[in-house]
Enzyme design. Structure first.
Site, PDB file in Angstrom:
ATOM      1  N   ASP A  50       0.826  -1.222   0.000  1.00  0.00           N
ATOM      2  CA  ASP A  50       0.000   0.000   0.000  1.00  0.00           C
ATOM      3  C   ASP A  50       0.865   1.280   0.000  1.00  0.00           C
ATOM      4  O   ASP A  50       1.674   1.481   0.895  1.00  0.00           O
ATOM      5  CB  ASP A  50      -0.877  -0.052   1.265  1.00  0.00           C
ATOM      6  CG  ASP A  50      -1.733   1.192   1.481  1.00  0.00           C
ATOM      7  OD1 ASP A  50      -1.930   1.970   0.539  1.00  0.00           O
ATOM      8  OD2 ASP A  50      -2.219   1.363   2.636  1.00  0.00           O
ATOM      9  N   HIS A  89      -3.560   4.639   6.984  1.00  0.00           N
ATOM     10  CA  HIS A  89      -2.525   4.059   6.129  1.00  0.00           C
ATOM     11  C   HIS A  89      -1.130   4.256   6.723  1.00  0.00           C
ATOM     12  O   HIS A  89      -0.859   5.251   7.389  1.00  0.00           O
ATOM     13  CB  HIS A  89      -2.585   4.686   4.736  1.00  0.00           C
ATOM     14  CG  HIS A  89      -3.876   4.398   4.024  1.00  0.00           C
ATOM     15  ND1 HIS A  89      -4.044   3.283   3.233  1.00  0.00           N
ATOM     16  CD2 HIS A  89      -5.051   5.058   4.010  1.00  0.00           C
ATOM     17  CE1 HIS A  89      -5.279   3.280   2.748  1.00  0.00           C
ATOM     18  NE2 HIS A  89      -5.911   4.353   3.201  1.00  0.00           N
TER      19      HIS A  89
HETATM   20 ZN   LIG Z   1      -8.073   1.568  -0.023  1.00  0.00          ZN
HETATM   21 ZN   LIG Z   2      -9.078   0.891   3.202  1.00  0.00          ZN
END
Ligand SMILES: [Zn+2]
Ligand SMILES: [Zn+2]
Length: 555
Positions: free
Chosen positions: A193, A368
């Site tokens: 990510d 994140h």
């Molecule tokens: Zn996402």
């Molecule tokens: Zn997500």
């Protein structure tokens, strides 16, 4: 090492924000990781959602074995209804993710035919040639997993969305050990990510917002409104706990907020004491300092509960002087204008508005991983190949640079974008061609017949004669037209001809010249005049009937 090729083909989400979807193929077996949507940008008027073009999967439909979901965010599950309509394959996901999926499929009348299979972190399952091990990760949503996929030529790991939160509110911990174990055994490729790769340091834990929330609860003397994403289960839990501790009843306003809370309660993520919840219609029966309203609409969406409350147009949620409104969410790029307009309205109602303005302690934390967490996972996994995923090109690039700088932890770094075929075999990895990808726009057909007819007529125009967009810049303060108008066309045949565009521009200039200041100030009127005049001109000169949509830019 067995002969054969492993192909990884991102169908969305690499080089763009949202719409995450990735195919993994060995021989006759294809599995798909996530099927997300993208919320349309402002220029796609009339379009509700954007989903990935899955023609690659449709062309190989007999080989597609399953869709495996990492978590329940829209950018990972939002395309499921449209994908399953064309390709009804089994869907694997964790319990909580499946609950969201069920709601979604139910709305689209697809639930009865869907094959939904629950998976659990740490419990391996097999699909075709692949054995998949879901690994628990932490994120802004609950019950999220990364996927370790055992293939004939090695293990690849897809992180899904994650941050490394050592103190998640549900106490279900990030399984760092699993990543480390795989690192020891050897990992062919890590797909990670990239969303927060631009942020140095560590992303704070979900618990970091508790301090600010406590402060707000203790300072607020009147009604307290709290808005967050309906999927922010950690945040909803925190607000409900604090409301209980502070003697406030809780009302859930907005459909997504109550649905999501109900799912979280059913599955044991949120514990709501008896008598704490009240019906939105009963808010006014309680003294203002005894109520906390959880309300949906953090992004200034015009029809959301909070947007309507902000302009005093909500039946139950009335915001009054000295009430407090908390926006515990991030401002998604592209939504700034709508959000700040809503915040302005809230200030006009003389409410105290608390939003993510960078102050500390934070009212919102990201879901994140920041740079140090990204490096931590890379260090644990030590992949032969590293591939950044989930991000716009700039983020993928910076993530690739970050990994490249980690000598000793990473073999090589590969940059791919949506549509690229990344191929692995006994000789190594390489880009091996492309498949068709793209964005498919979907609008809801919930409007009346008349509008539907209009839509169909527009579509026909679009398919046969293309689209013509005259763009006029008008100064917001003076009302004057700034500069010559621009004309953008797509799929319209008249273009290449000599001087045609110049003449068309002159038509628009002329229309503007002969219109009064008042007409120019009324965008509805001026757009219609331009459309009429341009239509007459185009029909006369090309006998085509493109869709003409004047656009006024306020500058
Ligand atoms: Zn996402
Ligand atoms: Zn997500």
């Amino acid at each position: 090492m067995p002969a054969g090729k492993l192909q990884v083909v991102p169908l969305g989400g690499l080089g763009e924000f949202g719409m995450n979807c990735m195919a993994v193929r060995w021989g006759e077996d294809i599995i798909v990781i996530d099927a997300g949507l993208m919320f349309p940008e402002a220029e796609l008027l009339g379009v509700d959602i954007v989903v990935p073009d899955i023609s690659f999967l449709l062309e190989n439909r007999s080989q597609v074995r399953a869709i495996i979901l990492t978590h329940g965010h829209e950018d990972h599950i939002g395309a499921l209804p449209s994908v399953l309509t064309e390709l009804n394959v089994p869907v694997y996901a964790t319990e909580f993710t499946l609950a969201y999926v069920e709601n979604k499929l139910e709305e689209h009348g697809l639930l009865d035919d869907a094959q939904l299979i629950e998976i659990e972190p740490g419990k391996r399952f097999t699909v075709g040639v692949f054995t998949i091990n879901p690994i628990r990760v932490t994120h802004s949503l609950v019950d999220c997993v990364a996927l370790a996929i055992h293939t004939p030529i090695g293990v690849i790991i897809h992180t899904g969305d994650f941050k490394v939160d050592p103190t998640p509110t549900d106490n279900r911990l990030f399984d760092l050990h699993a990543f480390a174990e795989y690192g020891k055994e050897g990992v062919l490729a890590l797909f990670q990510d990239s969303t927060n790769v631009e942020r140095p340091g560590y992303t704070p834990s979900e618990r970091a917002v508790r301090r600010k929330f406590e402060e707000v609860f203790s300072m607020t003397e009147r009604r307290l409104f709290i808005a967050c994403f309906s999927s922010s289960i950690h945040r909803i839990k925190l607000a409900i706990d604090l409301a209980w501790e502070n003697g406030r009843k809780v009302a859930l306003v907005g459909r997504s907020m109550s649905e999501s809370t109900e799912i979280a309660q059913d599955l044991g993520y949120i514990d709501i004491p008896d008598g704490l919840l009240i019906h939105p219609g009963d808010i006014k029966k309680y003294p203002p300092n005894k109520v906390c309203v959880m309300i949906s609409g953090t992004q200034g969406e015009p029809m959301s509960a909070l947007s309507r409350a902000a302009v005093d147009n909500h039946k139950h949620a009335k915001i009054e002087k000295d009430d407090t409104v908390v926006l515990s969410s991030r401002i998604i790029p592209g939504n700034e204008k709508g959000i700040y307009r809503m915040i302005d309205h809230l200030f006009r109602r003389e409410a105290h508005v608390i939003y993510d303005d960078g102050s500390n302690p934070p009212i919102h934390v990201s879901g994140h991983a920041s740079q140090e967490e990204l490096k931590l996972i890379i260090n644990l996994v030590k992949p032969r190949y590293f591939i950044p995923i989930h991000g716009e090109y700039r983020q993928l690039k910076r993530h690739a640079e970050l990994a490249t700088s980690m000598h000793g932890a990473v073999g090589s770094v590969m940059m791919i974008e949506s549509g690229d075929i990344l191929e692995f075999d006994e000789l190594g990895a390489r880009k091996a061609g492309r498949v068709n990808v793209g964005r498919v726009c979907i609008d809801s057909n919930s409007m009346g017949d008349v509008v539907e007819e209009l839509i169909i007529r527009d579509r026909r125009h679009l398919s046969e004669d293309g689209i013509v967009l005259p763009i006029i810049a008008i100064n917001k303060l003076t009302g004057r037209v700034e500069g010559p108008p621009e004309i953008v066309t797509r799929g319209f045949a008249g273009v290449g001809e000599n001087g045609f565009m110049e003449d068309a521009r002159n038509v628009v200039v002329n229309t503007l010249d002969i219109s009064s200041a008042e007409e120019k100030a009324d965008y509805g009127v001026i757009k219609e005049k331009i459309r009429q005049d341009l239509k007459r001109f185009i029909v006369k000169n090309t006998s085509r009937r493109p869709l003409i949509m004047p656009v006024i830019l306020e500058i």
